[in-house]
Motif scaffolding. Sequence first.
Motif, PDB file in Angstrom:
ATOM      1  N   GLU A  80      27.501  39.694  53.076  1.00  0.00           N
ATOM      2  CA  GLU A  80      27.526  40.616  51.943  1.00  0.00           C
ATOM      3  C   GLU A  80      28.948  41.033  51.589  1.00  0.00           C
ATOM      4  O   GLU A  80      29.183  41.563  50.499  1.00  0.00           O
ATOM      5  N   GLN A  81      29.902  40.796  52.500  1.00  0.00           N
ATOM      6  CA  GLN A  81      31.313  41.077  52.234  1.00  0.00           C
ATOM      7  C   GLN A  81      32.168  39.952  52.815  1.00  0.00           C
ATOM      8  O   GLN A  81      31.838  39.408  53.869  1.00  0.00           O
ATOM      9  N   TRP A  82      33.255  39.631  52.110  1.00  0.00           N
ATOM     10  CA  TRP A  82      34.219  38.645  52.602  1.00  0.00           C
ATOM     11  C   TRP A  82      35.518  38.810  51.820  1.00  0.00           C
ATOM     12  O   TRP A  82      35.585  39.631  50.901  1.00  0.00           O
ATOM     13  N   HIS A  83      36.548  38.081  52.183  1.00  0.00           N
ATOM     14  CA  HIS A  83      37.853  38.219  51.547  1.00  0.00           C
ATOM     15  C   HIS A  83      38.291  36.915  50.877  1.00  0.00           C
ATOM     16  O   HIS A  83      37.961  35.819  51.360  1.00  0.00           O
ATOM     17  N   ILE A  84      39.037  37.063  49.765  1.00  0.00           N
ATOM     18  CA  ILE A  84      39.710  35.921  49.156  1.00  0.00           C
ATOM     19  C   ILE A  84      41.161  36.308  48.882  1.00  0.00           C
ATOM     20  O   ILE A  84      41.526  37.487  48.933  1.00  0.00           O
ATOM     21  N   ARG A  85      41.970  35.304  48.541  1.00  0.00           N
ATOM     22  CA  ARG A  85      43.413  35.496  48.373  1.00  0.00           C
ATOM     23  C   ARG A  85      43.849  34.942  47.020  1.00  0.00           C
ATOM     24  O   ARG A  85      43.300  33.952  46.538  1.00  0.00           O
ATOM     25  N   TYR A  86      44.853  35.587  46.429  1.00  0.00           N
ATOM     26  CA  TYR A  86      45.469  35.081  45.203  1.00  0.00           C
ATOM     27  C   TYR A  86      46.984  35.115  45.373  1.00  0.00           C
ATOM     28  O   TYR A  86      47.560  36.153  45.728  1.00  0.00           O
ATOM     29  N   ASP A  87      47.644  33.987  45.103  1.00  0.00           N
ATOM     30  CA  ASP A  87      49.093  33.863  45.264  1.00  0.00           C
ATOM     31  C   ASP A  87      49.728  33.418  43.949  1.00  0.00           C
ATOM     32  O   ASP A  87      49.210  32.522  43.276  1.00  0.00           O
ATOM     33  N   PHE A  88      50.847  34.036  43.621  1.00  0.00           N
ATOM     34  CA  PHE A  88      51.619  33.646  42.441  1.00  0.00           C
ATOM     35  C   PHE A  88      53.074  34.003  42.681  1.00  0.00           C
ATOM     36  O   PHE A  88      53.410  35.175  42.897  1.00  0.00           O
ATOM     37  N   GLU A  89      53.935  32.989  42.667  1.00  0.00           N
ATOM     38  CA  GLU A  89      55.352  33.210  42.935  1.00  0.00           C
ATOM     39  C   GLU A  89      55.487  34.051  44.212  1.00  0.00           C
ATOM     40  O   GLU A  89      55.015  33.659  45.255  1.00  0.00           O
ATOM     41  N   GLY A  90      56.088  35.240  44.160  1.00  0.00           N
ATOM     42  CA  GLY A  90      56.216  36.047  45.378  1.00  0.00           C
ATOM     43  C   GLY A  90      55.101  37.054  45.590  1.00  0.00           C
ATOM     44  O   GLY A  90      55.216  37.929  46.449  1.00  0.00           O
ATOM     45  N   MET A  91      54.026  36.952  44.812  1.00  0.00           N
ATOM     46  CA  MET A  91      52.913  37.898  44.881  1.00  0.00           C
ATOM     47  C   MET A  91      51.785  37.315  45.722  1.00  0.00           C
ATOM     48  O   MET A  91      51.309  36.211  45.460  1.00  0.00           O
ATOM     49  N   HIS A  92      51.347  38.084  46.718  1.00  0.00           N
ATOM     50  CA  HIS A  92      50.284  37.627  47.619  1.00  0.00           C
ATOM     51  C   HIS A  92      49.237  38.741  47.719  1.00  0.00           C
ATOM     52  O   HIS A  92      49.460  39.762  48.373  1.00  0.00           O
ATOM     53  N   LEU A  93      48.099  38.542  47.057  1.00  0.00           N
ATOM     54  CA  LEU A  93      47.070  39.572  46.981  1.00  0.00           C
ATOM     55  C   LEU A  93      45.834  39.140  47.759  1.00  0.00           C
ATOM     56  O   LEU A  93      45.441  37.969  47.738  1.00  0.00           O
ATOM     57  N   ASN A  94      45.233  40.106  48.441  1.00  0.00           N
ATOM     58  CA  ASN A  94      43.987  39.870  49.171  1.00  0.00           C
ATOM     59  C   ASN A  94      42.929  40.834  48.661  1.00  0.00           C
ATOM     60  O   ASN A  94      43.191  42.029  48.493  1.00  0.00           O
ATOM     61  N   PHE A  95      41.732  40.309  48.426  1.00  0.00           N
ATOM     62  CA  PHE A  95      40.642  41.104  47.876  1.00  0.00           C
ATOM     63  C   PHE A  95      39.430  41.054  48.791  1.00  0.00           C
ATOM     64  O   PHE A  95      39.022  39.975  49.236  1.00  0.00           O
ATOM     65  N   ARG A  96      38.867  42.226  49.038  1.00  0.00           N
ATOM     66  CA  ARG A  96      37.581  42.296  49.733  1.00  0.00           C
ATOM     67  C   ARG A  96      36.481  42.192  48.685  1.00  0.00           C
ATOM     68  O   ARG A  96      36.421  42.998  47.766  1.00  0.00           O
ATOM     69  N   LEU A  97      35.640  41.181  48.777  1.00  0.00           N
ATOM     70  CA  LEU A  97      34.533  41.016  47.846  1.00  0.00           C
ATOM     71  C   LEU A  97      33.243  41.540  48.466  1.00  0.00           C
ATOM     72  O   LEU A  97      33.100  41.610  49.682  1.00  0.00           O
ATOM     73  N   GLY A  98      32.314  41.901  47.600  1.00  0.00           N
ATOM     74  CA  GLY A  98      31.032  42.402  48.071  1.00  0.00           C
ATOM     75  C   GLY A  98      29.961  42.208  47.017  1.00  0.00           C
ATOM     76  O   GLY A  98      30.249  42.188  45.818  1.00  0.00           O
ATOM     77  N   LEU A  99      28.725  42.079  47.443  1.00  0.00           N
ATOM     78  CA  LEU A  99      27.605  41.847  46.537  1.00  0.00           C
ATOM     79  C   LEU A  99      27.017  43.191  46.114  1.00  0.00           C
ATOM     80  O   LEU A  99      26.349  43.851  46.890  1.00  0.00           O
ATOM     81  N   THR A 100      27.277  43.591  44.876  1.00  0.00           N
ATOM     82  CA  THR A 100      26.819  44.892  44.390  1.00  0.00           C
ATOM     83  C   THR A 100      25.470  44.759  43.683  1.00  0.00           C
ATOM     84  O   THR A 100      25.044  43.661  43.312  1.00  0.00           O
ATOM     85  N   SER A 101      24.834  45.895  43.455  1.00  0.00           N
ATOM     86  CA  SER A 101      23.514  45.909  42.812  1.00  0.00           C
ATOM     87  C   SER A 101      23.601  45.726  41.301  1.00  0.00           C
ATOM     88  O   SER A 101      22.575  45.731  40.621  1.00  0.00           O
TER      89      SER A 101
END
Length: 296
Positions: A80-101
């Motif tokens: 129901e929750q997991w993480h993904i990553r987004y990278d661009f040039e010097g930007m490194h973002l991590n997002f916690r995803l979740g299944l909402t109602s």
Amino acid sequence: MLALKLPSFEDYELIDSGNFKKLERFGQFILSRPEPQAIWSPALSEAEWAKKAQAVFNRKTGAATNAEDGNWELKPGMPEQWHIRYDFEGMHLNFRLGLTSFKHVGIFPEQAENWNYIYRGLRKMDIDHPVVLNLFAYTGGASLAAKAAGADVVHVDSVKPVVSWARQNMEASQLDNIRWTVEDALKFVRKEAKRGRKYQAIILDPPAYGRGPEGEKWLLDKHLPELLEHCGQILDPEHHLLILNLYSMGFSALIAENLARQYFPFAKNMECGELFIPDQAGRKLPLGVFARFAQG
């Protein structure tokens, strides 16, 4: 008029779309969700969708049910929750995803193009620590992009659990010191205008309708002009960046452009258009319109 497609995003892809649905991969997991603008026929068969999808969102039915409400049907091994990553040039973002109602998972991937614009625009700005205001800020993708660029960020959303979710994304991205504000966006900018505050960047993602933390009603058609009027008063006319996103299906990119030109008469380098994500069959799924400009 621009049509901006999803930039390189290793942890996301739109596999297929059609029959008012979309089949998407977030990291290693594949989801099937409703999509009102996918009115064409899918490229893949129903059997292929059923085989691939590890989570399927089904809307609830009934007169007393909110149109966005529903539930997820999960295959074994689907968290129901997991993480993904987004990278661009010097930007490194991590997002916690979740299944909402209400079918969302905590990220709007098409906004990656605007994250890049924020990151590059703020890094080019000839001012130390520009101050950024992110309104209707949700789980904070734009806030993280601004923070990664070295800005001081004020993140405003009316839903406290969503702000907590954004804080988790900040921590997962190894960033800090974002200012969190749980407040109605219109009420917040009214007060900032009275105080004479100035921001070097404003990001707006207003919904078609919503509620503030004290029950304040937000209606896009009614309240957007006042919101933009106050934003025009608090945006730095010399060093600035602005992004206005509109998701309501009744709003075109020309409407976004007209509003931006009216309330920000000093704006130069204006861009407007649609954000879209192509599926594997090459169909372009439109996912909102925008107007944006920047000057350093």
